[in-house]
Design an enzyme around this catalytic site. Structure first.
Site, PDB file in Angstrom:
ATOM      1  N   ARG A 227      45.760  27.407 -64.938  1.00 51.95           N
ATOM      2  CA  ARG A 227      45.823  25.975 -64.694  1.00 51.95           C
ATOM      3  C   ARG A 227      46.960  25.398 -65.513  1.00 51.95           C
ATOM      4  NH1 ARG A 227      43.417  27.401 -61.041  1.00 51.95           N
ATOM      5  NH2 ARG A 227      41.442  26.655 -60.168  1.00 51.95           N
ATOM      6  N   GLU A 256      50.148  18.267 -61.362  1.00 52.48           N
ATOM      7  CA  GLU A 256      50.209  19.058 -60.141  1.00 52.48           C
ATOM      8  C   GLU A 256      49.689  18.216 -58.984  1.00 52.48           C
ATOM      9  OE1 GLU A 256      48.018  23.012 -58.490  1.00 52.48           O
ATOM     10  OE2 GLU A 256      49.023  23.261 -60.440  1.00 52.48           O
ATOM     11  N   HIS A 275      51.435  26.706 -56.552  1.00 50.79           N
ATOM     12  CA  HIS A 275      50.040  27.148 -56.650  1.00 50.79           C
ATOM     13  C   HIS A 275      49.651  28.008 -55.435  1.00 50.79           C
ATOM     14  CE1 HIS A 275      46.021  25.910 -58.706  1.00 50.79           C
ATOM     15  NE2 HIS A 275      45.985  27.172 -58.299  1.00 50.79           N
TER      16      HIS A 275
END
Length: 318
Positions: A227, A256, A275
């Protein structure tokens, strides 16, 4: 029972799940198709929702199994219905994400990103010396399925691999050293590669903060696939521009999605991917998730313990 399945499974995978739960109603709706009525009726949910807070309307839910390892949002107080069990898909992503990490590492060490840039510009020129991966000191922060898969592969490349865990248990034979998070200040200055695959929770916020980034040597490469909140993005960006570290490969960022104007997009030797190292980009990943779902369905219906149950206090697999 009403069993709601949200990943984009194919007909063969649907059949596999139906065989695991004969006589029960399985409904296959991708996230954006899930209705409030689905949630009210669901006894079991296999897969993520587009918003974890939607679980609050569930009236019958006994168990939800996410299709990813991260549990952000699902462990917030009041989200999970009382007495419902939360499980995740730990174990399904090691193959895909570890290979992504290795690809990024070799891209940076062999300057392949620079040669691709030259190719686009139709420039035939050398970018000079490259670095070797074999013999590197690799620091793996987070030894779940992803970190373990990456670490084992790096060991096979002839690297010295140190693992860092929240709770230290027995050291695997392939690992050279196993340490706790409290030893990062000692370990970071020794690392040629820092690989991070941590979940997102308060305990992992800015594990790699400005002070720890300053401990890294100029040859260090940082890889983050867990993360984005585990790294101080601004401090990492500044270190790249200043040449204080050799490179960074980020599949996750904070914030993000990464805003178009963030300076780290153009930082020297930064590889940014949106991602995608996990997800369903590798078909084998979804296959493993379906196998996990089917196995747990059989366990649940037989009254046996489920695998991958998550501790809601930590967000980690229990």
């Amino acid at each position: 029972m009403y069993i709601l399945v949200t990943p984009p499974v194919n007909d063969r995978q649907k059949e596999k799940l139906m065989v695991a739960a004969p006589g029960h109603e399985l409904v296959f709706h991708v996230q954006n198709e899930v209705t409030e009525e689905d949630l009210k009726r669901a006894d079991i949910i296999l897969g993520n929702l587009n918003q974890p807070g939607r679980l609050k309307v569930c009236e019958n839910l006994k168990w939800i199994q996410l299709n990813n390892a991260g549990t952000e949002g699902y462990c917030e107080p009041g989200v999970m219905p009382d007495n419902a069990v939360l499980a995740n898909a730990t174990g399904a992503y090691g193959l895909a994400i570890s290979e992504h990490m290795i690809g990024c590492l070799f891209e940076l060490r062999k300057k392949l990103h620079l040669y691709y840039r030259n190719q686009l510009a139709h420039e035939w020129k050398s970018e000079g010396f490259v670095d070797v991966v074999e013999g590197s000191n690799v620091l793996v922060i987070g030894l779940g399925d992803i970190g373990t898969s990456f670490g084992r592969k790096m060991k096979a490349f002839g690297c010295r691999v140190t693992g860092v865990k929240r709770r230290i248990g027995e050291k695997p034979d392939w690992l050279d050293e196993l340490c706790g998070m409290d030893e990062l200040e000692r370990l970071l200055p020794q690392a040629d590669v820092v690989a991070m695959s941590l979940p997102g929770n308060p305990s992992t916020y800015h594990v790699l903060n400005r002070e720890r980034i300053a401990l890294l040597k100029e040859n260090a490469v940082v890889i983050n696939v867990g993360r984005g909140t585990a790294i101080d993005t601004d401090a990492l960006s500044e270190a790249l521009y200043a040449g204080k570290i050799a490179g960074a490969a980020l599949d996750v960022t904070d914030p993000e999605p990464l805003p178009a104007g963030h300076p780290i997009w153009d930082a020297p030797n930064a590889i940014i991917t949106p991602h995608i190292s996990g997800g369903f980009a590798l078909p084998e990943t979804l296959e493993q998730i379906v196998d996990l779902f089917a196995d747990n369905l059989r366990r649940y219906l037989a009254g046996s313990p489920l695998t991958n149950i998550v501790d809601p206090a930590t967000g980690y697999k229990d």
